[in-house]
Design a protein around this motif. Structure first.
Motif, PDB file in Angstrom:
ATOM      1  N   GLU A  55       0.834  -1.199   0.000  1.00  0.00           N
ATOM      2  CA  GLU A  55       0.000   0.000   0.000  1.00  0.00           C
ATOM      3  C   GLU A  55       0.875   1.257   0.000  1.00  0.00           C
ATOM      4  N   GLN A  56       1.943   1.215   0.803  1.00  0.00           N
ATOM      5  CA  GLN A  56       2.893   2.336   0.828  1.00  0.00           C
ATOM      6  C   GLN A  56       3.502   2.561  -0.552  1.00  0.00           C
ATOM      7  N   HIS A  57       3.892   1.464  -1.189  1.00  0.00           N
ATOM      8  CA  HIS A  57       4.534   1.545  -2.495  1.00  0.00           C
ATOM      9  C   HIS A  57       3.600   2.190  -3.525  1.00  0.00           C
ATOM     10  N   GLN A  58       2.334   1.757  -3.535  1.00  0.00           N
ATOM     11  CA  GLN A  58       1.364   2.306  -4.482  1.00  0.00           C
ATOM     12  C   GLN A  58       1.068   3.770  -4.167  1.00  0.00           C
ATOM     13  N   PHE A  59       1.000   4.094  -2.882  1.00  0.00           N
ATOM     14  CA  PHE A  59       0.735   5.465  -2.446  1.00  0.00           C
ATOM     15  C   PHE A  59       1.850   6.395  -2.939  1.00  0.00           C
ATOM     16  N   LYS A  60       3.082   5.918  -2.828  1.00  0.00           N
ATOM     17  CA  LYS A  60       4.217   6.714  -3.284  1.00  0.00           C
ATOM     18  C   LYS A  60       4.164   6.897  -4.805  1.00  0.00           C
ATOM     19  N   GLU A  64       3.908  10.451  -6.827  1.00  0.00           N
ATOM     20  CA  GLU A  64       4.842  10.843  -7.885  1.00  0.00           C
ATOM     21  C   GLU A  64       4.073  11.379  -9.093  1.00  0.00           C
ATOM     22  N   LYS A  65       2.978  10.710  -9.447  1.00  0.00           N
ATOM     23  CA  LYS A  65       2.148  11.175 -10.562  1.00  0.00           C
ATOM     24  C   LYS A  65       1.560  12.551 -10.256  1.00  0.00           C
ATOM     25  N   ILE A  66       1.096  12.712  -9.022  1.00  0.00           N
ATOM     26  CA  ILE A  66       0.517  13.998  -8.619  1.00  0.00           C
ATOM     27  C   ILE A  66       1.560  15.101  -8.674  1.00  0.00           C
ATOM     28  N   PRO A  71      -4.020  15.112 -12.307  1.00  0.00           N
ATOM     29  CA  PRO A  71      -5.079  15.328 -11.313  1.00  0.00           C
ATOM     30  C   PRO A  71      -5.364  14.076 -10.491  1.00  0.00           C
ATOM     31  N   VAL A  72      -5.537  14.274  -9.204  1.00  0.00           N
ATOM     32  CA  VAL A  72      -5.743  13.139  -8.299  1.00  0.00           C
ATOM     33  C   VAL A  72      -6.996  12.353  -8.671  1.00  0.00           C
ATOM     34  N   GLN A  73      -8.004  13.020  -9.225  1.00  0.00           N
ATOM     35  CA  GLN A  73      -9.240  12.316  -9.602  1.00  0.00           C
ATOM     36  C   GLN A  73      -8.993  11.310 -10.724  1.00  0.00           C
ATOM     37  N   TYR A  74      -8.069  11.630 -11.622  1.00  0.00           N
ATOM     38  CA  TYR A  74      -7.745  10.677 -12.693  1.00  0.00           C
ATOM     39  C   TYR A  74      -7.005   9.469 -12.129  1.00  0.00           C
ATOM     40  N   ILE A  75      -6.200   9.691 -11.111  1.00  0.00           N
ATOM     41  CA  ILE A  75      -5.469   8.587 -10.477  1.00  0.00           C
ATOM     42  C   ILE A  75      -6.446   7.657  -9.748  1.00  0.00           C
TER      43      ILE A  75
END
Length: 280
Positions: A55-60, A64-66, A71-75
């Motif tokens: 979960e940490q890995h995906q969150f990071k 990075e994309k943000i 946009p966070v909504q696209y993520i």
């Protein structure tokens, strides 16, 4: 990533990371709450628990994309609008709170009785679906020139189990010439190309330009709607349009010319800015 793996420490690190990248820090918490489908209270209850490594890995990766202005909504792939969750992607605009005010106004000002409603430039289908969900007797059609956007709108309609018709159409050209509309609504592209540099980087680089910008200082689509609506609006029909905050007078003038016998008014949003044109 961080010395401690608790949700609290990970979130603290994430906020610092975004701040260094000139991104508003609240986005970190918003991302986490959306991913976990937690309320803020639930987040507090989990603060001292360890966040799993995966979960940490995906969150990071998401952060990075943000940091590159995606946009966070696209993520996340979805966002809330008028109490419902809608799918979004880079083929569609991200819904804004001001558009909720447009939906709310239409619902409050019109009865539940059967009506023919058309949403021009439906995008994700948020306006059309929200109206139909609250007024089941209305016959609602969403129009868009983008095939990709219409696919998202259809998916939202199916996901929310709300029956709306969607049709590929440039303004009203796809409708039968005899079809009469009781309520015409649109949140069209209304940003002038001159305003390009003023837009947020995430909007400029990732949201669909076709749904944002219009020629003629942002007024081109309003002129097309005003022209084509004369053929389709019923005698007692109404038009509701979202506008840019500086466009009240210009758009009012356009519609007054097309509908000299109707009353044109400007409605302000919650921030006191001109936001909606009504033609009734």
């Amino acid at each position: 990533m961080v010395n401690s793996n608790t949700y609290f420490e990970v979130l603290k690190w994430a906020s610092s990371f975004l701040e260094k990248n000139n991104i508003e820090t609240y986005v970190a918490e918003y991302l986490l709450l959306e991913k976990k489908q937690w309320t803020k209270t639930e987040l507090l209850l989990h603060f001292k628990e360890e966040m799993p490594k995966e979960e940490q890995h995906q969150f990071k990766k998401d952060l990075e994309k943000i940091s590159h202005h995606i946009p966070v909504q696209y993520i996340i792939g979805s966002c809330e609008f008028y109490g419902r969750r809608f799918l979004v992607n880079e083929q569609t605009l991200i819904p804004r709170p001001e558009t909720e005010e447009l939906v709310d106004l239409i619902l409050k000002e019109n009865s539940d009785s059967e009506k023919k409603v058309v949403d021009i430039g439906t995008g994700t289908g948020i306006i059309a679906i929200s109206l139909k969900a609250d007024k089941p007797n209305w016959q609602v059609t969403g129009l868009d020139i983008s095939k990709e956007a219409l696919e998202v709108a259809k998916a939202n309609s199916k996901e929310l189990n709300v029956s709306v018709s969607f049709l590929e159409s440039d303004i009203l050209s796809g409708l039968d010439s005899l079809e009469k509309i009781d309520i015409l609504v649109s949140n069209p592209p209304y940003i002038s190309y001159d305003e390009w540099e003023e837009m947020d980087v995430s909007v400029r680089e990732f949201e669909p330009k076709q749904a944002l910008f219009a020629e003629d200082e942002g007024l081109a689509i309003y002129k097309k709607i005003a022209n084509e609506a004369r053929e389709h609006l019923s005698e007692t029909g109404k038009i509701y349009l979202e506008i840019g905050y500086l466009q009240g007078n210009a758009v009012s003038t356009i519609f007054q010319k097309s509908f000299p016998n109707k009353e044109i008014s400007v409605v302000k949003d919650m921030n006191g800015q001109d936001r909606i044109i009504k033609v009734i």
